[in-house]
Design a protein around this motif. Sequence first.
Motif, PDB file in Angstrom:
ATOM      1  N   ASP A 158       0.825  -1.217   0.000  1.00  0.00           N
ATOM      2  CA  ASP A 158       0.000   0.000   0.000  1.00  0.00           C
ATOM      3  C   ASP A 158       0.855   1.261   0.000  1.00  0.00           C
ATOM      4  N   LEU A 159       2.161   1.117   0.274  1.00  0.00           N
ATOM      5  CA  LEU A 159       3.057   2.271   0.282  1.00  0.00           C
ATOM      6  C   LEU A 159       3.760   2.463  -1.045  1.00  0.00           C
ATOM      7  N   VAL A 160       4.223   1.361  -1.649  1.00  0.00           N
ATOM      8  CA  VAL A 160       5.021   1.455  -2.862  1.00  0.00           C
ATOM      9  C   VAL A 160       4.941   0.130  -3.622  1.00  0.00           C
ATOM     10  N   PRO A 161       4.820   0.153  -4.953  1.00  0.00           N
ATOM     11  CA  PRO A 161       4.854  -1.106  -5.708  1.00  0.00           C
ATOM     12  C   PRO A 161       6.248  -1.716  -5.689  1.00  0.00           C
ATOM     13  N   ASP A 162       6.323  -3.034  -5.880  1.00  0.00           N
ATOM     14  CA  ASP A 162       7.615  -3.705  -5.927  1.00  0.00           C
ATOM     15  C   ASP A 162       7.822  -4.344  -7.293  1.00  0.00           C
ATOM     16  N   HIS A 163       9.011  -4.890  -7.508  1.00  0.00           N
ATOM     17  CA  HIS A 163       9.415  -5.357  -8.831  1.00  0.00           C
ATOM     18  C   HIS A 163       9.085  -6.812  -9.114  1.00  0.00           C
ATOM     19  N   VAL A 164       8.501  -7.534  -8.164  1.00  0.00           N
ATOM     20  CA  VAL A 164       8.290  -8.969  -8.323  1.00  0.00           C
ATOM     21  C   VAL A 164       7.113  -9.249  -9.245  1.00  0.00           C
ATOM     22  N   LEU A 165       7.360 -10.090 -10.261  1.00  0.00           N
ATOM     23  CA  LEU A 165       6.309 -10.528 -11.178  1.00  0.00           C
ATOM     24  C   LEU A 165       5.854 -11.951 -10.871  1.00  0.00           C
ATOM     25  N   SER A 166       6.779 -12.809 -10.454  1.00  0.00           N
ATOM     26  CA  SER A 166       6.453 -14.211 -10.224  1.00  0.00           C
ATOM     27  C   SER A 166       7.519 -14.854  -9.354  1.00  0.00           C
ATOM     28  N   THR A 167       7.108 -15.890  -8.617  1.00  0.00           N
ATOM     29  CA  THR A 167       8.070 -16.695  -7.859  1.00  0.00           C
ATOM     30  C   THR A 167       8.256 -18.070  -8.498  1.00  0.00           C
ATOM     31  N   GLU A 168       7.618 -18.303  -9.644  1.00  0.00           N
ATOM     32  CA  GLU A 168       7.778 -19.576 -10.347  1.00  0.00           C
ATOM     33  C   GLU A 168       9.111 -19.596 -11.088  1.00  0.00           C
ATOM     34  N   LEU A 169       9.799 -20.721 -11.008  1.00  0.00           N
ATOM     35  CA  LEU A 169      11.076 -20.845 -11.703  1.00  0.00           C
ATOM     36  C   LEU A 169      10.862 -20.839 -13.212  1.00  0.00           C
ATOM     37  N   PRO A 170      11.705 -20.141 -13.962  1.00  0.00           N
ATOM     38  CA  PRO A 170      11.603 -20.178 -15.418  1.00  0.00           C
ATOM     39  C   PRO A 170      11.984 -21.556 -15.944  1.00  0.00           C
ATOM     40  N   PRO A 171      11.507 -21.928 -17.121  1.00  0.00           N
ATOM     41  CA  PRO A 171      11.836 -23.241 -17.686  1.00  0.00           C
ATOM     42  C   PRO A 171      13.347 -23.460 -17.750  1.00  0.00           C
ATOM     43  N   GLY A 172      13.772 -24.640 -17.320  1.00  0.00           N
ATOM     44  CA  GLY A 172      15.185 -24.980 -17.379  1.00  0.00           C
ATOM     45  C   GLY A 172      16.010 -24.519 -16.202  1.00  0.00           C
ATOM     46  N   ALA A 173      15.382 -23.789 -15.261  1.00  0.00           N
ATOM     47  CA  ALA A 173      16.135 -23.310 -14.102  1.00  0.00           C
ATOM     48  C   ALA A 173      16.514 -24.480 -13.205  1.00  0.00           C
ATOM     49  N   PRO A 174      17.682 -24.457 -12.609  1.00  0.00           N
ATOM     50  CA  PRO A 174      18.100 -25.561 -11.728  1.00  0.00           C
ATOM     51  C   PRO A 174      17.253 -25.613 -10.462  1.00  0.00           C
ATOM     52  N   ALA A 175      17.098 -26.813  -9.921  1.00  0.00           N
ATOM     53  CA  ALA A 175      16.278 -27.002  -8.726  1.00  0.00           C
ATOM     54  C   ALA A 175      16.798 -26.196  -7.550  1.00  0.00           C
ATOM     55  N   GLU A 176      18.114 -25.932  -7.507  1.00  0.00           N
ATOM     56  CA  GLU A 176      18.693 -25.195  -6.383  1.00  0.00           C
ATOM     57  C   GLU A 176      18.237 -23.741  -6.329  1.00  0.00           C
ATOM     58  N   TRP A 177      17.599 -23.257  -7.409  1.00  0.00           N
ATOM     59  CA  TRP A 177      17.056 -21.903  -7.390  1.00  0.00           C
ATOM     60  C   TRP A 177      15.735 -21.820  -6.630  1.00  0.00           C
ATOM     61  N   GLU A 178      15.116 -22.931  -6.328  1.00  0.00           N
ATOM     62  CA  GLU A 178      13.822 -22.932  -5.654  1.00  0.00           C
ATOM     63  C   GLU A 178      13.915 -22.168  -4.339  1.00  0.00           C
ATOM     64  N   GLY A 179      12.995 -21.231  -4.149  1.00  0.00           N
ATOM     65  CA  GLY A 179      12.948 -20.463  -2.915  1.00  0.00           C
ATOM     66  C   GLY A 179      13.892 -19.284  -2.856  1.00  0.00           C
ATOM     67  N   ARG A 180      14.740 -19.143  -3.874  1.00  0.00           N
ATOM     68  CA  ARG A 180      15.711 -18.048  -3.866  1.00  0.00           C
ATOM     69  C   ARG A 180      15.689 -17.243  -5.161  1.00  0.00           C
ATOM     70  N   ALA A 181      14.818 -17.593  -6.118  1.00  0.00           N
ATOM     71  CA  ALA A 181      14.761 -16.897  -7.407  1.00  0.00           C
ATOM     72  C   ALA A 181      13.442 -16.133  -7.535  1.00  0.00           C
ATOM     73  N   LEU A 182      13.530 -14.933  -8.076  1.00  0.00           N
ATOM     74  CA  LEU A 182      12.357 -14.104  -8.341  1.00  0.00           C
ATOM     75  C   LEU A 182      12.396 -13.633  -9.789  1.00  0.00           C
ATOM     76  N   VAL A 183      11.248 -13.709 -10.458  1.00  0.00           N
ATOM     77  CA  VAL A 183      11.115 -13.117 -11.783  1.00  0.00           C
ATOM     78  C   VAL A 183      10.618 -11.689 -11.586  1.00  0.00           C
ATOM     79  N   CYS A 184      11.351 -10.738 -12.123  1.00  0.00           N
ATOM     80  CA  CYS A 184      11.102  -9.327 -11.824  1.00  0.00           C
ATOM     81  C   CYS A 184      10.970  -8.506 -13.100  1.00  0.00           C
ATOM     82  N   GLU A 185      10.335  -7.353 -12.968  1.00  0.00           N
ATOM     83  CA  GLU A 185      10.257  -6.445 -14.102  1.00  0.00           C
ATOM     84  C   GLU A 185      11.569  -5.674 -14.239  1.00  0.00           C
TER      85      GLU A 185
END
Length: 295
Positions: free
Chosen positions: A69-96
Amino acid sequence: MSTTTPAPAGLRHLHSGKVRDLYETPDGRLVMVASDRISAYDFVLETPVPDKGRVLTQLSLWWFERLADLVPDHVLSTELPPGAPAEWEGRALVCEKLAMVPVECVARGYLTGSGLADYRRTGEVCGVALPPGLVDGSRLPEPVFTPATKAALGEHDENVAYAVVAEQLGAELAGRLRELTLAVYRRGEEVARERGIVLADTKLEFGLREDGTVVLGDEVLTPDSSRFWPADSWEPGRAQPSFDKQYVRDWLTSPASGWDRASDAPPPPLPAEVVERTRARYVEAYERLTGRSFT
């Protein structure tokens, strides 16, 4: 995850910072991955802290929801992009993709760190005059905006006066950044205090959309970007125990490390005990703030 992962098929590696690796998708979105690297005194240390990147990512997501409610953020999705390694789970963000503002936006509610050093020298922090007689850990009468110029990897950020930011970015944008930075700090300080944590200060990064909208990027109110102290042991005039990487800094500058900070030599590897205790502090900050168990 302690090192930069080669770009998966379909992604282009853009940049690796002290902690995060940045990739680009074919459609122009960004994938930001938080590693377990830890930095101190402008060095990226040889020894990673397990789960640190996941803590930073998950805590940032928790805060983004509470700041929406104060400011928009850059996060678009928390889903891993195709082909991303499993170790990115929980630590990768898709952003604008944003035009990042070349200023570190810092809010301080308590006096410590580089702000304390400036105050002892001049009675001010970034040109903001403060009352006499303050000591390490003193709560300020009001939170203050104390920006810094962004430095290249391995170099120091430099505290600057607000007038410098206004000249560099223009008065309107500088005023908006100050307003948002202090609003985020006040919200974070209130929430943290309710959970028994003092939010001493925090560093924010903002970017601009093409239409000029200011957007909160990178991370927010994490142990890497903020100083968190346990409220029940806060006492001005002494070093505060913390939920951030201050434990690592303290070990590096202790005789036990054998490291001379004044030299050009990189810091030594961290002992297992220092790694585990640092990890525990990051996890405790997450669990205290969110009320969730970290798994």
